[in-house]
Design a protein around this motif. Structure first.
Motif, PDB file in Angstrom:
ATOM      1  N   UNK A 156     -71.156 -26.149  16.350  1.00 35.41           N
ATOM      2  CA  UNK A 156     -69.962 -26.711  15.713  1.00 35.41           C
ATOM      3  C   UNK A 156     -69.732 -26.093  14.333  1.00 35.41           C
ATOM      4  N   UNK A 157     -70.503 -25.070  14.017  1.00 32.10           N
ATOM      5  CA  UNK A 157     -70.325 -24.372  12.744  1.00 32.10           C
ATOM      6  C   UNK A 157     -70.182 -22.879  12.972  1.00 32.10           C
ATOM      7  N   UNK A 221     -78.707 -26.185   1.651  1.00 29.25           N
ATOM      8  CA  UNK A 221     -77.361 -26.218   1.071  1.00 29.25           C
ATOM      9  C   UNK A 221     -76.874 -24.827   0.694  1.00 29.25           C
ATOM     10  N   UNK A 222     -75.557 -24.739   0.596  1.00 28.05           N
ATOM     11  CA  UNK A 222     -74.946 -23.510   0.079  1.00 28.05           C
ATOM     12  C   UNK A 222     -73.855 -23.920  -0.909  1.00 28.05           C
ATOM     13  N   UNK A 231     -67.819 -25.306  -4.360  1.00 28.22           N
ATOM     14  CA  UNK A 231     -67.853 -26.060  -3.100  1.00 28.22           C
ATOM     15  C   UNK A 231     -69.306 -26.109  -2.635  1.00 28.22           C
ATOM     16  N   UNK A 232     -69.870 -27.324  -2.597  1.00 34.40           N
ATOM     17  CA  UNK A 232     -71.248 -27.544  -2.141  1.00 34.40           C
ATOM     18  C   UNK A 232     -71.194 -27.993  -0.695  1.00 34.40           C
ATOM     19  N   UNK A 233     -72.052 -27.439   0.132  1.00 32.16           N
ATOM     20  CA  UNK A 233     -72.033 -27.895   1.523  1.00 32.16           C
ATOM     21  C   UNK A 233     -73.428 -27.921   2.127  1.00 32.16           C
ATOM     22  N   UNK A 234     -73.667 -28.970   2.906  1.00 30.21           N
ATOM     23  CA  UNK A 234     -74.955 -29.105   3.588  1.00 30.21           C
ATOM     24  C   UNK A 234     -74.907 -28.254   4.852  1.00 30.21           C
ATOM     25  N   UNK A 235     -75.924 -27.428   5.034  1.00 31.85           N
ATOM     26  CA  UNK A 235     -75.965 -26.521   6.188  1.00 31.85           C
ATOM     27  C   UNK A 235     -76.370 -27.275   7.458  1.00 31.85           C
TER      28      UNK A 235
END
Length: 371
Positions: A156-157, A221-222, A231-235
């Protein structure tokens, strides 16, 4: 807290964050935007707990304070003003934020900032810098192909692999797949799976920018940093499937066609195909491609012929027309190749491009034909 900012500037600052706001979340505070004033700098933060965006801008102020206000209410209010300076003033007696405009005065309630979730810390991180155009094109070509299956979260990514001389983006939902490569210079190698939502937010924020974007990452995270925004996002945790295994190695049958002619033909034929299967049939004989669609339940039927250049055996193969349309709409090149090995194996679509730095491979699985 007191600050002055133009209505248009404030709206532009919060607009990129609105895509992250969740309606009726389990944690009500995240329906709010966190406003942090530090002298002449205003930082606005939004989070859905998996992703966080912070956008900053300059203001007139001497304050140092932070509050959380309802995102939808603030956005709708700002949208109604013609361009003008607005004054925002905090009233601690009744926990409200006063807005003073040329038209009048307005009051909205606020929440204390200490209830707002903390920004994730990305410890032991590494970083690379990449041109926004390269990043944008990678996202543009792959995002549509990522899946929605909650049972297979890795699909889904978008899988992103960074090597010392290239960056690779891969997305698949098991029916279609895209592999996009572009040349970069990087001093380290890594790979991770990024969810669709932050990539869509990133794509919207990059727009037509042609700037360098810093990517900081660790195992969980990235962070994408561009101009005044982070923009912080959980991998997504897990191993991405072996995408190379599904690409047919031998494709002796090769079709060369004008993308817009095929796209327009498919748009028409798809109207007549079964609306649940979206099945279309390709019948290739010599240099003619016949595309047909049929919905037996309603006696709807359509077929068209297109002139193509083809080398290989005559073939009949079925596809989901919806998937083909998505692929053709995403490609921008005018002429494309479609490589076939057999009616039961995936068709590989590549653009006829002179761009040596960029490689695009799109793949679509066939469907069983109803004869």
């Amino acid at each position: 807290m007191k600050f002055i900012i133009s209505s248009e500037k404030f709206l532009k600052t919060i607009q990129p964050l609105m895509g992250i706001i969740v309606n009726n979340p389990a944690l009500p505070i995240i329906e709010n935007l966190l406003l942090e004033v530090d002298g002449s700098k205003l930082s606005v933060k939004a989070t859905d707990l998996d992703n966080t965006i912070i956008n900053s801008t300059n203001i007139e102020s001497e304050s140092q304070d932070s509050i959380a206000v309802n995102a939808k209410l603030l956005s709708e209010t700002l949208r109604t003003f013609p361009e003008q300076p607005l004054t925002f003033k905090k009233n601690e007696e009744n926990n409200t934020l006063n807005i003073i405009s040329d038209q009048g005065n307005y009051t909205i309630s606020y929440v204390n900032s200490d209830e707002f979730p903390n920004t994730p810390e990305v410890l032991e991180s590494q970083s690379i810098t990449i041109n926004s155009t390269t990043l944008n094109r990678g996202i543009h070509h792959t995002l549509f192909a990522a899946g929605n299956d909650e049972l297979r979260p890795v699909m889904s990514g978008v899988y992103i692999e960074i090597n010392t001389n290239n960056i690779l983006f891969v997305a698949t939902d098991a029916h279609k797949m895209v592999k996009y490569e572009n040349e970069i210079d990087a001093n380290n190698t890594t790979s991770f799976i990024v969810p669709k939502k932050p990539l869509q937010l990133l794509k919207n924020s990059i727009g037509e920018l042609n700037k360098e974007i810093q990517i900081r990452y660790n195992k969980t995270n990235v962070i994408y940093s561009l101009e005044n925004m982070q923009i912080y996002c959980r991998l997504i945790d897990g191993n991405y499937p072996n995408y190379n295994a599904v690409i047919p190695k031998e494709n002796p049958n090769k079709l060369y066609v004008e993308r817009s002619a095929l796209l327009n033909s498919l748009k028409r034929i798809s109207i007549f195909s079964n609306q649940s299967t979206h099945q279309v049939k390709f019948k290739i004989q010599g240099n003619t491609l016949e595309i047909s669609g049929e919905d037996i339940d309603f006696s709807n039927k359509g077929n068209e012929k297109i002139k193509v250049e083809y080398s290989g055996e005559d073939m009949e193969i079925g596809f989901n027309g919806k998937f083909l349309l998505e692929i053709l709409n995403t490609l921008e090149i005018e002429k494309i190749y479609i490589h076939f090995s057999s009616p039961s194996k995936a068709a590989v679509i590549t653009p006829d491009s002179d761009n040596k730095e960029e490689k695009i491979l799109m793949l679509v699985m066939p469907v069983m034909l109803n004869h």
